[in-house]
Design a protein around this motif. Structure first.
Motif, PDB file in Angstrom:
ATOM      1  N   GLU A   1       0.576  -1.021  -0.102  1.00 39.51           N
ATOM      2  CA  GLU A   1      -0.321   0.162   0.040  1.00 39.51           C
ATOM      3  C   GLU A   1       0.414   1.358  -0.211  1.00 39.51           C
ATOM      4  OE1 GLU A   1      -3.169   0.779   2.370  1.00 39.51           O
ATOM      5  OE2 GLU A   1      -3.899  -1.104   2.001  1.00 39.51           O
TER       6      GLU A   1
ATOM      7  N   ALA B   1       0.823   5.339  -0.987  1.00 43.24           N
ATOM      8  CA  ALA B   1       0.611   6.669  -1.860  1.00 43.24           C
ATOM      9  C   ALA B   1       1.932   7.328  -2.640  1.00 43.24           C
ATOM     10  CB  ALA B   1       0.289   7.292  -0.601  1.00 43.24           C
TER      11      ALA B   1
ATOM     12  N   GLN C   1      -0.382  11.921  -3.371  1.00 36.63           N
ATOM     13  CA  GLN C   1      -0.902  11.561  -2.184  1.00 36.63           C
ATOM     14  C   GLN C   1      -1.843   9.976  -2.830  1.00 36.63           C
ATOM     15  OE1 GLN C   1       0.845  11.229   0.682  1.00 36.63           O
ATOM     16  NE2 GLN C   1       2.226  12.389  -0.615  1.00 36.63           N
ATOM     17  N   THR C   2      -2.436   9.906  -3.978  1.00 32.91           N
ATOM     18  CA  THR C   2      -3.345   8.842  -4.838  1.00 32.91           C
ATOM     19  C   THR C   2      -2.273   7.620  -4.150  1.00 32.91           C
ATOM     20  OG1 THR C   2      -3.601  10.238  -6.546  1.00 32.91           O
ATOM     21  CG2 THR C   2      -4.389   8.382  -7.118  1.00 32.91           C
ATOM     22  N   LEU C   3      -3.254   6.387  -3.939  1.00 32.97           N
ATOM     23  CA  LEU C   3      -3.292   4.746  -3.601  1.00 32.97           C
ATOM     24  C   LEU C   3      -2.233   3.910  -5.140  1.00 32.97           C
ATOM     25  CD1 LEU C   3      -2.717   2.361  -1.885  1.00 32.97           C
ATOM     26  CD2 LEU C   3      -4.761   1.583  -2.577  1.00 32.97           C
TER      27      LEU C   3
ATOM     28  N   GLN D   1      -0.864   1.347  -8.061  1.00 32.43           N
ATOM     29  CA  GLN D   1      -1.161   0.244  -8.111  1.00 32.43           C
ATOM     30  C   GLN D   1       0.262  -0.687  -8.666  1.00 32.43           C
ATOM     31  OE1 GLN D   1      -3.782   1.140 -11.939  1.00 32.43           O
ATOM     32  NE2 GLN D   1      -4.315  -1.279 -10.793  1.00 32.43           N
TER      33      GLN D   1
ATOM     34  N   TYR E   1       6.083   0.283  -9.745  1.00 30.10           N
ATOM     35  CA  TYR E   1       4.389   0.165  -8.912  1.00 30.10           C
ATOM     36  C   TYR E   1       4.193   2.540 -10.287  1.00 30.10           C
ATOM     37  CZ  TYR E   1       4.345  -2.468  -5.272  1.00 30.10           C
ATOM     38  OH  TYR E   1       3.921  -3.481  -4.473  1.00 30.10           O
TER      39      TYR E   1
ATOM     40  N   CYS F   1       1.558   5.604 -10.519  1.00 29.42           N
ATOM     41  CA  CYS F   1       0.240   6.575  -9.455  1.00 29.42           C
ATOM     42  C   CYS F   1      -0.741   6.132 -10.401  1.00 29.42           C
ATOM     43  CB  CYS F   1       0.396   7.886  -8.800  1.00 29.42           C
ATOM     44  SG  CYS F   1      -0.762   8.733  -8.834  1.00 29.42           S
TER      45      CYS F   1
END
Length: 109
Positions: A50, A52, A57-59, A61, A95, A97
């Motif tokens: 998890e 950010a 500050q969006t999660l 993926q 990852y 955003c």
């Protein structure tokens, strides 16, 4: 010569099997052995974290596991398959955003 573990044909000048990493004497592969012919695992196999985004500050993926080539391409070009032994590769989990598109890499576990 055949690999004692997977049966793959091995060149006599290799110390380990290119496919499974088993040593010539039948010893198991080293802990960090990664076969070159394996595709990157799909994103759902990457252990999700998890995170950010540092920008918005969006999660973030999990996208995929990527393998990067380190160093010159001269050895594989000049020596063919044998030259691939002289190349270092590193794997990273990628990852992205979903908000701003920022991409981050993390060392695989």
């Amino acid at each position: 010569m055949k690999c004692k573990s997977c049966g793959e044909t091995m060149e006599t000048d290799y110390a380990v099997c290119w496919r499974c990493g088993t040593h010539l004497d039948g010893a198991p592969p080293d802990k960090d052995f990664v076969p070159d012919d394996l595709p990157a695992p799909p994103a759902d196999l990457v252990k999700p974290r998890e995170l950010a985004c540092l920008r918005c500050q969006t999660l973030m993926q999990a996208v995929s596991r990527m393998r990067f080539h380190e160093g010159t391409r001269a050895w594989p070009f000049l020596l063919g398959e044998l030259g691939e032994l002289l190349v270092n590769r590193q794997a990273f989990d990628t990852y992205a955003c979903t908000g701003c598109g920022k991409v981050e890499f993390f060392v695989t576990e």
